[in-house]
Write a protein that holds these residues in place. Structure first.
Motif, PDB file in Angstrom:
ATOM      1  N   ASP A 122       1.810 -25.338 -15.918  1.00  0.00           N
ATOM      2  CA  ASP A 122       1.197 -26.633 -15.606  1.00  0.00           C
ATOM      3  C   ASP A 122       0.560 -26.617 -14.232  1.00  0.00           C
ATOM      4  O   ASP A 122       0.997 -25.885 -13.352  1.00  0.00           O
ATOM      5  CB  ASP A 122       2.244 -27.752 -15.638  1.00  0.00           C
ATOM      6  CG  ASP A 122       2.578 -28.185 -17.052  1.00  0.00           C
ATOM      7  OD1 ASP A 122       2.009 -27.603 -18.000  1.00  0.00           O
ATOM      8  OD2 ASP A 122       3.410 -29.100 -17.197  1.00  0.00           O
ATOM      9  N   ASP A 127       0.608 -28.944 -12.001  1.00  0.00           N
ATOM     10  CA  ASP A 127       1.144 -29.908 -11.035  1.00  0.00           C
ATOM     11  C   ASP A 127       2.328 -29.367 -10.244  1.00  0.00           C
ATOM     12  O   ASP A 127       3.027 -30.106  -9.566  1.00  0.00           O
ATOM     13  CB  ASP A 127       1.545 -31.196 -11.759  1.00  0.00           C
ATOM     14  CG  ASP A 127       2.549 -30.928 -12.874  1.00  0.00           C
ATOM     15  OD1 ASP A 127       2.986 -29.766 -12.995  1.00  0.00           O
ATOM     16  OD2 ASP A 127       2.877 -31.867 -13.607  1.00  0.00           O
ATOM     17  N   GLN A 150       5.112 -28.519 -11.244  1.00  0.00           N
ATOM     18  CA  GLN A 150       6.431 -28.813 -11.809  1.00  0.00           C
ATOM     19  C   GLN A 150       7.027 -27.541 -12.403  1.00  0.00           C
ATOM     20  O   GLN A 150       8.234 -27.393 -12.499  1.00  0.00           O
ATOM     21  CB  GLN A 150       6.339 -29.915 -12.866  1.00  0.00           C
ATOM     22  CG  GLN A 150       6.262 -31.293 -12.238  1.00  0.00           C
ATOM     23  CD  GLN A 150       6.320 -32.387 -13.264  1.00  0.00           C
ATOM     24  OE1 GLN A 150       5.572 -32.403 -14.230  1.00  0.00           O
ATOM     25  NE2 GLN A 150       7.211 -33.346 -13.038  1.00  0.00           N
ATOM     26  N   ARG A 153       6.324 -33.828  -9.399  1.00  0.00           N
ATOM     27  CA  ARG A 153       4.898 -33.650  -9.506  1.00  0.00           C
ATOM     28  C   ARG A 153       4.270 -33.600  -8.114  1.00  0.00           C
ATOM     29  O   ARG A 153       4.591 -34.422  -7.249  1.00  0.00           O
ATOM     30  CB  ARG A 153       4.320 -34.813 -10.297  1.00  0.00           C
ATOM     31  CG  ARG A 153       3.096 -34.452 -11.045  1.00  0.00           C
ATOM     32  CD  ARG A 153       2.703 -35.585 -11.970  1.00  0.00           C
ATOM     33  NE  ARG A 153       1.999 -35.039 -13.127  1.00  0.00           N
ATOM     34  CZ  ARG A 153       0.808 -34.499 -13.045  1.00  0.00           C
ATOM     35  NH1 ARG A 153       0.187 -34.447 -11.894  1.00  0.00           N
ATOM     36  NH2 ARG A 153       0.235 -34.010 -14.135  1.00  0.00           N
TER      37      ARG A 153
HETATM   38 MG    MG Z   1       3.957 -32.299 -15.146  1.00  0.00          MG
END
Ligand code: MG
Ligand code: UDP
Length: 321
Positions: free
Chosen positions: A95, A97, A99, A201
């Motif tokens: 991902d 972000d 995370q 995030r």
């Molecule tokens: Mg995320």
């Protein structure tokens, strides 16, 4: 020491303008030196400046690829676009972000070098994860395990490493309603799981709204199981049996007593109950019928509007056979 192997990193991005630059810098810091890389940013129809940020990152660096889809096709389809064009000896999806911590990447690669063909990850939620998200996620995985015959772990993430050999065969999956977290365990091969602690995030907010999550959950279940359809047989049989017992009782009242006109309440109740269950079952059947209808059109999972990959003139990137 150069291992001579190439690794593709696939990053689906939807409205990630704020954090993408930081993500990229963090990512490249954690990529082990002895490999060659290709980073594929998939812009999933962002409405902000995400594409601009990606283009800046790309610059003249041929190792940074981008695929810009013609609209928002959803996370799973964006991932598929990346998988379809990944040219490395293995591909890692992550991902945008942060995370999914890039610090875990060396561990995924180590497992791959040990001989695993698919390295899954499972996330331990960050303490700040909202209560509703944690509970709904746990419920979802439990339901998935019950309804489908697939061993899907709690917190299974779309952060994983896949060997090119597996990737080749993953490309052959023509389904429109993608749910990689179910497809991947189903595929077999040598698989393992690595745990990671999810971060918060980096920037922006979740792109999985409640609506998208519900849609994702329904897709996950209906794409992997016809058990919900069987529910109507069980419920139907149970109600037929109850109706039979009640029929005996009604006959008894009619024949042996003079109270036959009472019972308005029970009639209304049973009409409502049976009507409700009928509608529910029709809904479930409708859901499957709708999926059949959509799958049958055999439309591509995504359309590309712009890319620096060498793939145009447009080809059928859906089945790749
Ligand atoms: Mg995320
Ligand atoms: N994403 C995407 N298309 C979408 C929704 C999300 O490509 O329609 C990307 C998003 O940019 C991120 C990843 O998928 O890189 C996971 O999304 P998000 O972090 O919003 O989901 P969450 O972590 O909250 O489940």
């Amino acid at each position: 020491m150069d291992s001579g192997k190439k690794i593709s990193v696939i990053v689906p991005c939807f409205n990630e303008e704020e954090g993408l630059e930081t993500f990229h810098q963090t990512l490249i810091r954690f990529l082990p030196d002895q490999y060659h890389y290709e980073i594929i940013y998939v812009n999933d129809g962002s409405t902000d400046r995400t594409l601009q940020v990606i283009l800046n990152l790309t610059g003249n660096n041929p190792a940074i690829r981008y695929i810009s889809l013609s609209r928002n096709f959803g996370h799973q389809n964006a991932l598929k676009a990346g998988y379809d064009f990944a040219s490395g000896d293995c591909a890692i999806s992550i991902d945008a972000d942060l995370q999914h911590p890039p610090a875990v990447i060396p561990e995924l690669i180590r497992k791959w070098e040990e001989g695993f063909e698919i390295v899954n990850t499972s996330r331990n939620d960050h303490p700040n994860t909202t209560y509703t998200k944690a509970i709904s996620s746990r419920l979802f995985y439990q339901l998935m395990r019950k309804l489908s015959d697939i061993e899907i772990e709690n917190g299974m993430a779309d952060f994983r490493l896949i060997d090119q050999k597996v990737l080749q065969q993953l490309k052959l999956f023509p389904e429109n309603f993608l749910f990689f977290r179910g497809i991947i365990p189903w595929m077999g091969f040598k698989q393992t799981i690595v745990q990671f602690n999810a971060n918060e995030r980096l920037a922006g907010s979740t792109k999985y709204t409640l609506r998208k999550m519900l849609k994702f959950a329904v897709t996950g279940i209906t794409a992997f199981s016809v058990k919900p359809l069987r529910l109507s047989i069980y419920l139907g049989s149970a109600f037929a049996f109850l109706a039979f017992l009640y029929g005996l009782y009604v006959t008894y009242i009619y024949v042996y007593t003079d109270k036959a006109i009472t019972g308005w309440t029970s009639i209304i109740l049973s009409i409502l109950l049976v009507g409700g269950i009928n509608l529910l079952m029709l809904g479930i059947i409708g859901e499957y019928l709708g999926k059949l209808f959509m799958e049958n059109k055999r439309r591509p999972n995504y359309l590309i509007s712009e890319t620096n990959l060498d793939i145009f003139p447009a080809q059928n990137h859906r089945t790749n056979i």
